[in-house]
Design a protein around this motif. Structure first.
Motif, mmCIF file in Angstrom:
data_model
loop_
_atom_site.group_PDB
_atom_site.id
_atom_site.type_symbol
_atom_site.label_atom_id
_atom_site.label_comp_id
_atom_site.label_asym_id
_atom_site.label_seq_id
_atom_site.Cartn_x
_atom_site.Cartn_y
_atom_site.Cartn_z
ATOM 1 N N ASP A 113 0.978 -1.297 -0.103
ATOM 2 C CA ASP A 113 -0.217 -0.237 -0.136
ATOM 3 C C ASP A 113 0.584 1.102 -0.110
ATOM 4 O O ASP A 113 1.759 1.385 0.813
ATOM 5 N N VAL A 114 0.579 2.258 -0.934
ATOM 6 C CA VAL A 114 1.350 3.592 -1.026
ATOM 7 C C VAL A 114 0.512 4.498 -0.258
ATOM 8 O O VAL A 114 -0.929 4.317 -0.317
ATOM 9 N N TRP A 115 0.965 5.213 0.335
ATOM 10 C CA TRP A 115 0.355 6.415 1.359
ATOM 11 C C TRP A 115 0.479 7.747 1.004
ATOM 12 O O TRP A 115 1.636 7.798 0.323
ATOM 13 N N CYS A 116 -0.478 8.711 1.024
ATOM 14 C CA CYS A 116 -0.203 9.859 0.817
ATOM 15 C C CYS A 116 -0.956 10.864 2.017
ATOM 16 O O CYS A 116 -1.362 10.122 2.854
ATOM 17 N N GLN A 117 -0.634 12.115 1.909
ATOM 18 C CA GLN A 117 -1.003 12.922 3.284
ATOM 19 C C GLN A 117 -1.702 14.140 2.821
ATOM 20 O O GLN A 117 -1.392 14.824 1.804
ATOM 21 N N GLY A 118 -2.984 14.003 3.408
ATOM 22 C CA GLY A 118 -4.145 15.006 3.082
ATOM 23 C C GLY A 118 -4.193 16.202 4.219
ATOM 24 O O GLY A 118 -5.056 16.095 5.156
ATOM 25 N N PHE A 119 -3.120 17.097 4.123
ATOM 26 C CA PHE A 119 -3.074 17.905 5.146
ATOM 27 C C PHE A 119 -3.532 19.433 4.407
ATOM 28 O O PHE A 119 -4.560 19.981 4.537
ATOM 29 N N SER A 120 -2.580 20.026 3.505
ATOM 30 C CA SER A 120 -2.904 21.363 2.971
ATOM 31 C C SER A 120 -4.033 21.385 1.977
ATOM 32 O O SER A 120 -4.692 20.396 1.590
ATOM 33 N N GLU A 121 -4.939 22.642 2.062
ATOM 34 C CA GLU A 121 -6.010 23.070 1.217
ATOM 35 C C GLU A 121 -5.792 24.310 0.710
ATOM 36 O O GLU A 121 -4.672 24.802 1.036
ATOM 37 N N PRO A 122 -6.521 24.617 -0.490
ATOM 38 C CA PRO A 122 -6.358 25.831 -1.172
ATOM 39 C C PRO A 122 -6.354 27.112 0.108
ATOM 40 O O PRO A 122 -5.553 28.119 -0.087
ATOM 41 N N GLY A 123 -6.857 26.930 0.996
ATOM 42 C CA GLY A 123 -7.096 28.057 2.161
ATOM 43 C C GLY A 123 -6.479 27.694 3.386
ATOM 44 O O GLY A 123 -6.599 28.434 4.423
ATOM 45 N N ALA A 124 -5.659 26.508 3.484
ATOM 46 C CA ALA A 124 -5.069 26.272 4.609
ATOM 47 C C ALA A 124 -3.566 25.775 4.032
ATOM 48 O O ALA A 124 -3.490 24.666 3.878
ATOM 49 N N GLY A 125 -2.497 26.457 4.189
ATOM 50 C CA GLY A 125 -1.276 26.386 3.907
ATOM 51 C C GLY A 125 -0.556 26.383 5.215
ATOM 52 O O GLY A 125 -0.346 25.624 5.973
ATOM 53 N N SER A 126 0.252 27.635 5.275
ATOM 54 C CA SER A 126 1.084 27.847 6.489
ATOM 55 C C SER A 126 0.089 27.840 7.612
ATOM 56 O O SER A 126 0.209 27.182 8.959
ATOM 57 N N ASP A 127 -1.304 28.098 7.297
ATOM 58 C CA ASP A 127 -2.350 28.318 8.415
ATOM 59 C C ASP A 127 -3.056 26.947 8.632
ATOM 60 O O ASP A 127 -4.187 26.797 8.075
ATOM 61 N N LEU A 128 -2.338 25.991 8.829
ATOM 62 C CA LEU A 128 -2.956 24.619 8.498
ATOM 63 C C LEU A 128 -4.073 24.260 9.267
ATOM 64 O O LEU A 128 -5.194 23.454 8.733
ATOM 65 N N ALA A 135 7.186 22.790 1.582
ATOM 66 C CA ALA A 135 6.437 21.663 2.176
ATOM 67 C C ALA A 135 6.843 21.578 3.755
ATOM 68 O O ALA A 135 7.803 21.894 4.063
ATOM 69 N N ALA A 136 5.767 20.845 4.324
ATOM 70 C CA ALA A 136 5.973 20.482 5.832
ATOM 71 C C ALA A 136 5.935 21.694 6.627
ATOM 72 O O ALA A 136 6.831 21.642 7.549
ATOM 73 N N GLY A 137 5.628 22.661 6.331
ATOM 74 C CA GLY A 137 5.679 23.941 6.922
ATOM 75 C C GLY A 137 6.994 24.749 6.498
ATOM 76 O O GLY A 137 7.963 24.216 6.591
ATOM 77 N N THR A 138 6.667 26.062 6.067
ATOM 78 C CA THR A 138 7.538 26.761 5.012
ATOM 79 C C THR A 138 8.573 26.993 6.180
ATOM 80 O O THR A 138 8.486 26.971 7.285
ATOM 81 N N SER A 139 9.615 27.527 5.386
ATOM 82 C CA SER A 139 10.595 27.874 6.157
ATOM 83 C C SER A 139 10.429 29.034 7.174
ATOM 84 O O SER A 139 10.956 29.128 8.298
ATOM 85 N N GLU A 140 9.707 29.995 6.827
ATOM 86 C CA GLU A 140 8.930 31.140 7.706
ATOM 87 C C GLU A 140 8.564 30.339 8.815
ATOM 88 O O GLU A 140 8.657 31.122 9.929
#
Lengths: 382, 412
Positions: B130-145, B390-395
């Motif tokens: 099974d290959v897995w992916c991660q569903g976190f970011s959305e068009p309106g939820a990037g840094s403000d996850l 990805a995974a939280g910007t450097s900022e």
């Protein structure tokens, strides 16, 4: 040879370091340091030599100067990592003392392997202090470059940029002869030795140039014969670079923590300064740089003891990184203190000045990178 | 390698012998297609099939999931994944494709899933069945996850999911997804919940995956749309409203600072490695790149820049070493939280410097036969932006460290 994973930093080293940190925090808080060295801001004052001799006596009694002296010469024979940790603490405290120069002297003496050198190491273990008189007027860091001559058992010429010259008992003098570079021990109060203080920016140390006006020396004072002097100095160089890097790491941590604390108490626009990312992010970058410099410094110290074939390379990395960190820490610590940071009464200038001096000593960051490139890439084709 | 071996526990020492023996005997045939630079750029089925085969074999040999309990498909060992990684990285093997599963889904499921979920999903994750992916970011939820709006509503004994995820690496191959979503619109943080949901089996029904094209021209990440996807209660990890808490486990591991060591093979930053991405490889690149009548290796400015990169990389490596020595760390999270930021920025600056060294020839891309090093450096440089974002910007990483380590005022 390979390094132990833990940088050879075990329980003994930790206890020594923790004791030193507490001792310095108690005996030399920054306000006391400021009173000690910054009492006279007169721009045209005579060069001063301000330090706490009673505090130094306590340090000698704590045994710090015996740490890397071999056991057979009367020292503790601990690792260079242990000494590195102590120097990091004296950097954090901004301690004015002959500790680092005496340690540098021990590093050179360990490489001389002669009876007079072993005898002097033993004296250092008992509290004698010493500094290296090895740099020529040009400021060259090469062991071969020298403005002092030895002929007919007399030293003539001048050694420049001698660190903490007015705090020590002995000079280790580099002298050029027909057969190469020799090292001599000369008492600071010897006849025909003239110590001329330099007026320097750093308030936490003194510096001088020293005239040797036909100073008579005997074989008892010959630490390294002309055939061996350069090698001893070259072999000691990684350790010297590592210790000054450790001093800068400790001082940079003080600069970071002091500035971070200020961003918590100072408010503008009804918010703590630390709220603003223009302030927060550079301080995080500084923290990361300090961590890299510190890791490289412990790696270099450990390599000198257990991976000598790579010690020169790792020490140049540590000194280069620590010098860049020192510059950045100084720059941001003044800037983020704002107007108060530009005044004599704010403590940050003490560290900025010490750091600037350390950055330059034994070659700055770009100098170290050039020498590192020669090691890793070979010399430049001409 | 002997440095690594010096302080191994008896269990680690035995396991290292096993790893070394298996790796030296295992022949991994060469791929028939060009492999991408990392798992999140896998575009084609033949690339995935090749890498899946490698991960499966490494799992069968016990080199993946070493520290997980046997019941969860793991090896039941103590602190042995780090040993397997050291040996795999030194053995010139391909990278592991199921990176989001191994690095994020597995530790999250291990710490927060019910036993049945762990036993059902983790063995197939480790083997790459099974290959897995991660569903976190959305068009309106990037840094403000925590602003995610994908919504799950309880209907009978099922949860019904609707919403839109984006920048979803490997979704086009994924069988499963770890999914952060909203179950309560009235509370930003406590309104979040965390699910594991099927992807492949729902394609063409309740889930749609649309590829996005990166600045490199590669695919590999996607948009994912949910329309009335139904999942059972067991797929909810840790319970209703605990999504933010569970997500912290995922993020901590994603940033390389979690308790479970992520299985890893391929690459590495050793001094003798010449692979694209490491600072030491710039030396040979410079020796082979003409510049101003000499080579770039004879240009003092380029030498200075290369040394600075090597020092940064070595500093990061020694930092990782120091992070394990408690007596030399004043704050336990100070170095671990740096690793993602530092690694990604070194990689980016290394790519930029490599292109500077290559000079005019750095304009040639991977589809040009005359490109130096196969055009991999320009590709690596452009791909590096995926990692600094990805995974939280450097900022965001700098905010986290400023606030959690240095204790400065929150920037929000």
């Amino acid at each position: 040879m390979t390094q132990p994973k833990n940088f050879a930093f075990g329980d003994d080293e930790k206890m020594l370091r923790d004791t030193a940190r507490k001792f310095l925090a108690d005996s030399l808080p920054t306000d006391k340091l400021h009173q000690l060295v910054a009492g006279n801001p007169d721009l045209y004052r005579d060069p001063e030599c301000l330090w706490d001799k009673a505090l130094w006596q306590q340090i000698v009694e704590l045994g710090w100067t015996t740490v890397i002296v071999p056991e057979e010469d009367g020292g503790m024979g601990m690792s260079l990592v242990a000494l590195t940790a102590l120097i990091e603490e004296t950097g954090r405290a901004g301690l004015p003392s002959p500790f680092i120069v005496t340690s540098n002297s021990s590093l050179v003496l360990r490489e001389c392997k002669t009876d007079p050198a072993c005898r002097l190491l033993g004296e250092i273990a008992e509290g004698t202090t010493a500094t290296l008189a090895t740099i020529p007027k040009s400021g060259s860091w090469y062991a071969l470059d020298c403005d002092v001559q030895i002929a007919d058992n007399e030293l003539t010429g001048t050694a420049y940029f001698v660190q903490d010259a007015r705090k020590v008992d002995k000079f280790i003098v580099k002298a050029k002869s027909a057969n190469g570079i020799a090292l001599y021990e000369v008492p600071a109060n010897a006849e025909d030795v003239e110590v001329i203080a330099d007026a320097i920016i750093d308030l936490t140390r003194d510096q001088a140039h020293i005239n040797f006006n036909n100073v008579k020396v005997t074989d008892d004072q010959l630490l390294a014969a002309p055939e061996q002097g350069c090698e001893a100095l070259d072999n000691a160089e990684p350790g010297i670079l590592t210790l000054v890097a450790a001093d800068m790491c400790g001082a940079a941590e003080w600069q970071l923590q002091t500035t971070v604390e200020y961003t918590k108490v100072r408010e503008q626009f009804n918010r703590q300064l630390g709220f603003f990312q223009a302030v927060k992010h550079p301080l995080v970058d500084l923290m990361i740089m300090i961590d890299h410099a510190k890791s490289l410094t412990y790696n270099a110290a450990c390599a000198i003891d257990s991976e000598p074939e790579n010690a020169a390379e790792f020490a140049r990395m540590a000194k280069a990184r620590a010098s860049d960190v020192a510059a950045f820490a100084s720059n941001r610590s003044i800037q983020f203190h704002g107007g108060i940071g530009f005044t004599w009464e704010c403590f940050v200038h003490l560290y900025t000045k010490r750091q600037k001096h350390n950055q330059i000593l034994y070659g700055d960051a770009s100098y170290q990178r050039a020498r590192l490139a020669d090691l890793l890439m070979g010399p430049v084709a001409i | 390698m002997s440095e690594d071996r010096k302080k191994d526990s008896p269990e680690q020492a035995d396991f290292r012998v096993h790893c070394r023996s298996w790796l030296s005997n295992h022949v991994q045939k060469d791929p028939t297609t060009r492999l991408p630079q990392s798992a999140i750029e896998i575009m084609h089925t033949n690339q995935m099939d090749y890498l899946r085969d490698w991960q499966g074999k490494a799992y069968e040999a016990g080199l993946i999931g070493c520290d997980y309990p046997v019941a969860e498909g793991g090896g039941g060992l103590n602190d042995c994944q780090i040993i397997a990684n050291q040996e795999m990285q030194g053995a010139d093997k391909p990278f592991l494709p199921n990176i989001l599963g191994l690095g994020m889904a597995a530790p999250t499921i291990h710490f927060h899933g019910q036993q049945g979920i762990k036993e059902g999903l983790l063995p197939r994750l480790f083997s790459c069945e099974d290959v897995w992916c991660q569903g976190f970011s959305e068009p309106g939820a990037g840094s403000d996850l925590a602003n995610v709006q994908t919504f799950a509503e309880k209907k009978g004994d099922k949860w019904v999911i609707n919403g839109h995820k984006v920048w979803t690496s490997l979704a086009h191959f994924a069988d499963w997804m770890i999914l952060l979503l909203r179950t309560d619109k009235s509370d930003k943080y406590d309104g979040l919940s965390y699910f594991v949901v099927p992807i492949k089996s729902e394609l063409g029904k309740t889930v749609e995956v649309r590829p996005l094209i990166k600045i490199t021209g590669e695919t590999g990440f996607n948009e994912v749309f949910f329309e009335n996807l139904e999942v059972p209660e067991d797929n909810l990890l840790e319970g209703l409203g605990k999504g933010w808490q569970v997500a912290q486990t995922t993020l901590l591991h994603e940033r390389g600072a979690g308790p479970m060591v992520t299985p890893s093979s391929g690459g590495g930053n050793s001094k003798d490695d010449n692979h694209v991405g490491g600072a030491y490889s710039l030396i040979n690149l410079a020796k082979n790149s003409p510049r101003n009548g000499r080579t770039a290796a004879d240009d003092p400015v380029m030498r200075d820049k290369i040394m600075e990169m090597i020092i940064r990389q070595e500093g990061s490596k020694q930092g990782a070493r120091r992070a394990r020595i408690e007596a030399l760390c004043d704050h336990p999270m100070r170095i671990p939280l740096q690793s993602k930021l530092v690694m990604s920025e070194i990689r980016q600056d290394c790519g930029a410097l490599a292109m500077e060294i290559e000079g005019a020839r750095s304009t040639l891309y991977i589809n040009d036969d005359n490109a130096p090093v196969g055009g991999e450096w320009p590709l690596a440089y452009m791909n590096s932006y995926g990692v600094t974002i990805a995974a939280g910007t450097s900022e965001i990483q700098r905010n986290i460290m400023g606030e959690r380590v240095l204790g400065m005022a929150k920037s929000k």
